[in-house]
Write an enzyme that holds these catalytic residues in place. Sequence first.
Site, short mmCIF file in Angstrom:
data_model
loop_
_atom_site.label_atom_id
_atom_site.label_comp_id
_atom_site.label_asym_id
_atom_site.label_seq_id
_atom_site.Cartn_x
_atom_site.Cartn_y
_atom_site.Cartn_z
N GLU A 125 36.82 41.43 40.62
CA GLU A 125 37.82 40.41 40.99
C GLU A 125 38.06 40.42 42.49
O GLU A 125 38.06 39.38 43.15
CB GLU A 125 39.14 40.70 40.25
CG GLU A 125 40.25 39.73 40.62
CD GLU A 125 41.61 40.20 40.14
OE1 GLU A 125 41.74 40.64 38.99
OE2 GLU A 125 42.57 40.11 40.95
N THR A 162 45.15 41.22 40.64
CA THR A 162 46.10 40.81 39.58
C THR A 162 46.64 42.00 38.78
O THR A 162 47.74 41.94 38.27
CB THR A 162 45.41 39.84 38.60
OG1 THR A 162 44.19 40.43 38.18
CG2 THR A 162 45.17 38.50 39.23
N SER A 218 37.93 49.71 32.12
CA SER A 218 38.93 48.64 32.31
C SER A 218 40.01 49.11 33.29
O SER A 218 40.73 50.07 33.03
CB SER A 218 39.57 48.27 30.97
OG SER A 218 40.81 47.67 31.18
N ASN A 220 42.77 47.62 34.23
CA ASN A 220 44.18 47.50 33.82
C ASN A 220 44.56 48.53 32.78
O ASN A 220 45.69 48.98 32.70
CB ASN A 220 44.51 46.06 33.42
CG ASN A 220 44.02 45.71 32.04
OD1 ASN A 220 44.66 46.01 31.06
ND2 ASN A 220 42.85 45.08 31.98
FE1 F3S Z 1 44.15 36.71 34.05
FE2 F3S Z 1 46.10 38.34 34.06
FE3 F3S Z 1 44.39 38.46 32.21
S1 F3S Z 1 44.93 37.74 35.76
S2 F3S Z 1 42.55 37.80 33.12
S3 F3S Z 1 45.79 36.79 32.60
S4 F3S Z 1 45.34 40.16 33.16
#
Ligand code: F3S
Length: 677
Positions: A125, A162, A218, A220
């Site tokens: 990203e 993000t 991952s 996150n």
């Molecule tokens: Fe988008 Fe947030 Fe998922 S940036 S891909 S909605 S974790």
Amino acid sequence: MKVVVADTAGFCFGVKNAVDKVKELLGSDEQIYTYGPIIHNTQMVDYFMEKGVRVANCTDDVDRPGKIVIRAHGVMPDVYDELRNKGMDIIDATCPYVKKIQMLAKDHHEKGFKIIIIGDREHPEVMGINGWCENSAVILENEMDAEGLEGGEEKVCVLGQTTLTREKWETVNKMLKNKFHNIIMYDTICSATSARQKEAEEIAKTVDAMIVIGGKNSSNTNKLYEICKKYCNNTFRVETVGDLLPLDIKHCNRVGITAGASTPDWIIKEVIKKMSELSKQDNGMSFQEIFEDSLVTLKTGQIVKGKIIGFNNAEVYIDMGFKSDGIIPMEEFTDDPDFKPEESLKTGEEIDVFVVRVNDGEGNVILSKKKVDAVKGWDKIEEAYENKTPIKVKVLQIVNGGLIASTFGVRVFIPASQVSDRFTKDLSEYVNKVFNVRIIEYNKAKKKIVGSQRVILEEEKSRSEGAVWDNIEVGKEFTGVVKSITDFGVFVDIGGVDGLVHVSELSWTKIKHPSDIMKIGDSVKVRVFDFDKEKKRISLGYKRKEDNPWNKAAAKYNTGDVVKGKVVRLVPFGAFLELDEGVDGLVHISQISNTRIAKPSDVLQIGQIVEAQITELNLEAKKIGLSIKAVNPIDLVSSQKEDAEEVKNPEDEVPSEYKEDMNISIGDLLNTEKTEE
Ligand code: F3S
């Protein structure tokens, strides 16, 4: 044992969208690619590979035409070009949150900003975003990187990955603010991520063990694990049910479960099921029920409660417990042009929101707070209209014929004639001002609301006017405000009624114009001299008795005293000496010199300081007679004497209007002088 499953566990809308797009393509005759693994979950990727989907890690891996899905992380602009050149049909599943960051990077780079991205340097990203600013971004992974960065005066735009934790975003930004003065920061942390992290933190604080489900690569999921570990020592990370550790659940009353954004539901379900088996407890609900029970259903037009989970200058993000979070565009949050989200909003705060669209085409729920305010606002305004109660408004703009103001999210028209109780030529002084209005017209069907400040001001004025006339007495003191100034005096508003202070009542000393003493807007203490209720006239006094210089002179001077004075006026029959400010005495021409003089100006001039003896003192009548001759006579020198001899009788030189005065007393002379003034 109680199993607490995070509402936010599992696919976010960005990942779900990307996975769904691949699913839709399965069975196609064409070759299907994903640009990089579609999600950070081996099981899901393997499943797609079994169905013939190929993973292209770079454009070179694409060796035959077909369809290619760009995953939620997004890619650099060059990748699109290269794929197009290879004749690929591109299905872009870049998450809208990521797309927004890419555009911010591009726009600000083009405007000359230095781009700083806070995030993992190697994350696809972040690499993709960097591509949108021609790979010029400075990437900061942590506080140490920020520490080592040299500050400066250039324009800086800060963006965040993000999935960044809010803690890191805030700490690094604080450091950057100290280094750069020209800095703009966009809080680009995904609301789904921050909500997931917040919920994980809250659950981790209250459980005996915490399980975080997600792919090993991952990002996150890694962050979720770090957060949970901070609050619960017994935090375990699993990729599938097979990794589930044999927890000593006998000692666990509560077990929490959360999952990263790329964790498919089936894996979460398997883990829950296993946990339920381990606990050998049946709470009567299947995972499906637990999971679906936790989701809210939404309909357009509904008003629901939601929690603020993030915001920036353009949008406010809301968690409503729905599978997707909601977005309130700032123009749907407030009409206030000065609204500062960072000062007025707090994450975690609960607010009512109006559902404008359940899905805007990109999986976002579009919300409005203004519409909720307006629904409530109309009720409040109607109540204020019926009860004639004032209502506070903020002026937004000038329109033809008046002003548009806002209250409770509803627009109110204020005609120019109703803005004030006085004529206002330029309405711009009211823009952004807040004041009370009375609603004088209310028509919900026509969406018409008219307000008036004038009626309120007039009522206030007549109320205070009445109070003034009820309580007015001669001698009573008022604190008023100078309203206008004329040659003959000053008008002072003493509470809705204007009274006149005549110029002679302004000062004990002589003034050229009332504006020497006062200016419009001054707050002054005045005393009532006289009033006429019928004619609505009030005479006021401003100068105070205790400041009367003649009273002070009474205490200071006695007959026979020798005093010093300044020559302030010369008249044919004598000279006036100023002893103190506002206190003059007269030296008769006969009391100036031992020799005969034709006129006082033969021996005296204005401004001259002379000594004189007080020969008469009548302070009540404001008369002081003085004699220079008695102290230090001023005689003519010989040349002047000759000139003087030519005038046989000095009275002949006195203007006819003073001739009579030559035979009267000094006191009378002073009276003549006073009349002349
Ligand atoms: Fe988008 Fe947030 Fe998922 S940036 S891909 S909605 S974790």
